[in-house]
Design a protein around this motif. Structure first.
Motif, PDB file in Angstrom:
ATOM      1  N   TYR A 188      -1.345  -5.175  30.755  1.00 25.59           N
ATOM      2  CA  TYR A 188      -0.502  -6.368  30.615  1.00 25.59           C
ATOM      3  C   TYR A 188       0.848  -6.074  31.241  1.00 25.59           C
ATOM      4  CZ  TYR A 188       1.653 -10.464  28.417  1.00 25.59           C
ATOM      5  OH  TYR A 188       2.297 -11.654  28.200  1.00 25.59           O
ATOM      6  N   THR A 189       1.137  -6.729  32.365  1.00 21.14           N
ATOM      7  CA  THR A 189       2.318  -6.402  33.177  1.00 21.14           C
ATOM      8  C   THR A 189       3.627  -6.410  32.412  1.00 21.14           C
ATOM      9  OG1 THR A 189       1.179  -7.266  35.133  1.00 21.14           O
ATOM     10  CG2 THR A 189       3.564  -6.988  35.279  1.00 21.14           C
ATOM     11  N   PRO A 190       3.925  -7.420  31.577  1.00 24.00           N
ATOM     12  CA  PRO A 190       5.228  -7.417  30.884  1.00 24.00           C
ATOM     13  C   PRO A 190       5.426  -6.231  29.949  1.00 24.00           C
ATOM     14  CG  PRO A 190       4.249  -9.609  30.830  1.00 24.00           C
ATOM     15  CD  PRO A 190       3.199  -8.684  31.344  1.00 24.00           C
ATOM     16  N   LEU A 191       4.331  -5.608  29.481  1.00 24.48           N
ATOM     17  CA  LEU A 191       4.443  -4.504  28.533  1.00 24.48           C
ATOM     18  C   LEU A 191       4.220  -3.140  29.187  1.00 24.48           C
ATOM     19  CD1 LEU A 191       2.607  -6.019  25.431  1.00 24.48           C
ATOM     20  CD2 LEU A 191       5.058  -5.900  25.875  1.00 24.48           C
TER      21      LEU A 191
ATOM     22  N   PRO B 140       6.330  -1.265  30.808  1.00 24.02           N
ATOM     23  CA  PRO B 140       7.385  -0.285  30.502  1.00 24.02           C
ATOM     24  C   PRO B 140       7.138   0.489  29.201  1.00 24.02           C
ATOM     25  CG  PRO B 140       8.361  -2.320  31.280  1.00 24.02           C
ATOM     26  CD  PRO B 140       6.899  -2.592  31.112  1.00 24.02           C
ATOM     27  N   ILE B 141       6.558  -0.187  28.199  1.00 18.76           N
ATOM     28  CA  ILE B 141       6.261   0.507  26.942  1.00 18.76           C
ATOM     29  C   ILE B 141       5.150   1.530  27.174  1.00 18.76           C
ATOM     30  CG2 ILE B 141       5.511   0.217  24.556  1.00 18.76           C
ATOM     31  CD1 ILE B 141       6.688  -2.566  24.607  1.00 18.76           C
ATOM     32  N   ALA B 142       4.137   1.154  27.980  1.00 18.85           N
ATOM     33  CA  ALA B 142       3.076   2.106  28.312  1.00 18.85           C
ATOM     34  C   ALA B 142       3.637   3.308  29.065  1.00 18.85           C
ATOM     35  CB  ALA B 142       1.995   1.408  29.148  1.00 18.85           C
ATOM     36  N   PHE B 143       4.590   3.043  29.959  1.00 18.83           N
ATOM     37  CA  PHE B 143       5.239   4.138  30.679  1.00 18.83           C
ATOM     38  C   PHE B 143       5.986   5.054  29.717  1.00 18.83           C
ATOM     39  CE2 PHE B 143       9.110   5.781  32.682  1.00 18.83           C
ATOM     40  CZ  PHE B 143       8.566   6.531  33.709  1.00 18.83           C
ATOM     41  N   LEU B 144       6.634   4.469  28.702  1.00 19.35           N
ATOM     42  CA  LEU B 144       7.360   5.265  27.714  1.00 19.35           C
ATOM     43  C   LEU B 144       6.421   6.156  26.918  1.00 19.35           C
ATOM     44  CD1 LEU B 144      10.087   5.840  26.286  1.00 19.35           C
ATOM     45  CD2 LEU B 144       9.533   3.954  24.725  1.00 19.35           C
ATOM     46  N   LEU B 145       5.233   5.661  26.606  1.00 20.82           N
ATOM     47  CA  LEU B 145       4.263   6.446  25.842  1.00 20.82           C
ATOM     48  C   LEU B 145       3.598   7.525  26.687  1.00 20.82           C
ATOM     49  CD1 LEU B 145       2.441   3.599  23.849  1.00 20.82           C
ATOM     50  CD2 LEU B 145       4.232   5.135  23.026  1.00 20.82           C
ATOM     51  N   GLY B 146       3.513   7.313  27.986  1.00 15.02           N
ATOM     52  CA  GLY B 146       2.786   8.230  28.850  1.00 15.02           C
ATOM     53  C   GLY B 146       3.523   9.536  29.087  1.00 15.02           C
ATOM     54  N   ASP B 147       2.748  10.528  29.542  1.00 11.46           N
ATOM     55  CA  ASP B 147       3.311  11.839  29.834  1.00 11.46           C
ATOM     56  C   ASP B 147       3.951  11.822  31.218  1.00 11.46           C
ATOM     57  OD1 ASP B 147       4.029  14.410  29.500  1.00 11.46           O
ATOM     58  OD2 ASP B 147       2.006  15.236  29.404  1.00 11.46           O
ATOM     59  N   ILE B 148       4.795  12.817  31.498  1.00  9.85           N
ATOM     60  CA  ILE B 148       5.499  12.919  32.774  1.00  9.85           C
ATOM     61  C   ILE B 148       4.721  13.865  33.678  1.00  9.85           C
ATOM     62  CG2 ILE B 148       7.643  13.552  33.916  1.00  9.85           C
ATOM     63  CD1 ILE B 148       9.076  13.017  31.296  1.00  9.85           C
ATOM     64  N   HIS B 149       4.112  13.346  34.712  1.00 10.35           N
ATOM     65  CA  HIS B 149       3.349  14.171  35.659  1.00 10.35           C
ATOM     66  C   HIS B 149       4.095  14.367  36.971  1.00 10.35           C
ATOM     67  CE1 HIS B 149      -0.245  14.227  33.179  1.00 10.35           C
ATOM     68  NE2 HIS B 149      -0.018  12.960  32.934  1.00 10.35           N
ATOM     69  N   ARG B 150       4.887  13.382  37.304  1.00 11.95           N
ATOM     70  CA  ARG B 150       5.699  13.510  38.514  1.00 11.95           C
ATOM     71  C   ARG B 150       6.868  12.540  38.407  1.00 11.95           C
ATOM     72  NH1 ARG B 150       1.857  10.584  43.061  1.00 11.95           N
ATOM     73  NH2 ARG B 150       1.695   8.553  42.031  1.00 11.95           N
TER      74      ARG B 150
END
Length: 365
Positions: free
Chosen positions: A333-336, A338-348
């Protein structure tokens, strides 16, 4: 005429919604917990069931899949119950050895730093407690919890069977809320979510098994008793980033220190777990689970705490898979996103962040 609501009102409604959601989850946890476990097992068994359905009726295929999984789980529970039973039988001996070890530490502190030793029995009773009594109470509470959960465990296979048998009907139910023009897009989205979640959960199980084998091999080479039990116990805790390795290594390290009195051996045990954790974090998990639904450690720890507060031990078990599913849903879901990005790990580093750093370096130059 469109009415624009102020931002603070929207945020208030969101917070109220989250509060009501947590209240709902706590109030109906006796229903939601077995349904959540059933949903995860259904996703795991779906590929096996689909393959079996090519050669037999759907109901028979689902029952065979359930029987296979139940047999595997029953063997695992039987093995761990034997290991825990034999381990608890040595608690009195471990308590006596721990008392001697503490006495040596107190004598060392007195000789080197002049710290007067406290009463050893009082120290054990107040600071560490009676290990045998603690172990007996733990086993008793475990048996009580298991007895109380038997009814829930019997419901989970029924739920799994219904979810797999009526999966087409459930999908059609979802389509009743979606316009016909958008159903093709929704079908693709649902299939993508289903595949990603299946790969994540199955990959997580594979990672736990591999880590358990590596831990057990390392402890077995060291000649440590209950190597398989300690290795498997620590592998389950690897779902907790960073903290899991410390918790998993603490029990075998303390056991080795009490039985051998060797700090060097204890450090070697800790090093084995640390090395396996390094392999898991850098090679095993990225290659098996992948990076699509990887959760960063901070989000995982918060999820574990919230899951434990809401649903107790079951919530802690379900928290990591559920937050991974939530991330997959948010990614779709495009509007959300950023929240998925916040939950995700940092790979690069994102390209935007690299550009900002480059501009800062140019300004300083």
């Amino acid at each position: 005429m469109e009415i624009k609501l102020p931002a603070y009102f929207k945020y208030t409604v969101i917070l109220l919604g989250l509060f009501l959601l947590l209240y709902f989850m706590q109030t109906f946890k006796s229903i939601l917990i077995p349904l959540s476990f059933a949903g995860l097992f259904a996703l795991l068994l779906l590929p096996m069931s689909v393959r079996l359905e090519r050669h037999m009726p759907r109901a028979v295929a689902i029952v065979l899949s359930l029987v296979l999984v139940i047999l595997v789980l029953a063997l695992m529970v039987y093995f761990f119950s034997i290991q825990i039973g034999s381990f608890s039988a040595e608690l009195n001996d471990i308590s006596a050895k721990l008392s001697i070890l503490i006495s040596k530490i107190q004598m060392f502190l007195q000789d080197k730093f002049g710290i007067k030793p406290t009463n050893r029995s009082e120290f054990l009773e107040k600071a560490l407690g009676n290990i045998s009594q603690t172990g007996t109470a733990f086993l008793g509470s475990t048996i009580s919890l298991t007895t109380g959960a038997l009814t829930v465990v019997t419901l989970i296979p029924i739920y799994v069977f219904c979810m797999l048998y009526y999966r087409d009907h459930l999908r059609q139910f979802v389509f009743q809320f979606i316009p016909v023009a958008k159903r093709d897009t929704i079908i693709v989205t649902i299939d993508n979510i289903q595949q990603v979640v299946q790969s994540y959960i199955s990959g997580l199980v594979i990672v736990i098994v591999i880590v358990a084998i590596l831990n057990s091999i390392g402890l077995f080479i060291m000649g440590i008793e209950y190597a398989i039990f300690f290795g498997a116990f620590a592998s389950v805790l690897t779902v907790i980033p960073y903290i899991g390795i410390m918790l998993g290594a603490a029990l075998p390290a303390l056991y080795v220190l009490v039985n051998t009195g060797s700090v060097t051996t204890m450090l070697i045990v800790v090093a084995i777990f640390a090395f396996v954790q390094f392999l898991e974090g850098n090679f095993i998990t990225p290659n098996i689970v992948g990076s699509k639904v990887s959760i960063n450690p901070f989000a995982a720890i918060i999820a574990l705490i919230v899951g434990g507060e809401v649903w107790g031990a079951a919530g802690m078990i379900l928290s990591i898979p559920l937050i991974a599913i939530l991330k997959v849903l948010l990614d779709q879901y495009t509007p959300l996103k950023p929240i998925a990005f916040l939950l995700g790990d940092i790979h690069r580093e994102p390209r935007e962040l690299k550009l900002i750093k480059k501009l800062r370096r140019q300004r300083k130059a």
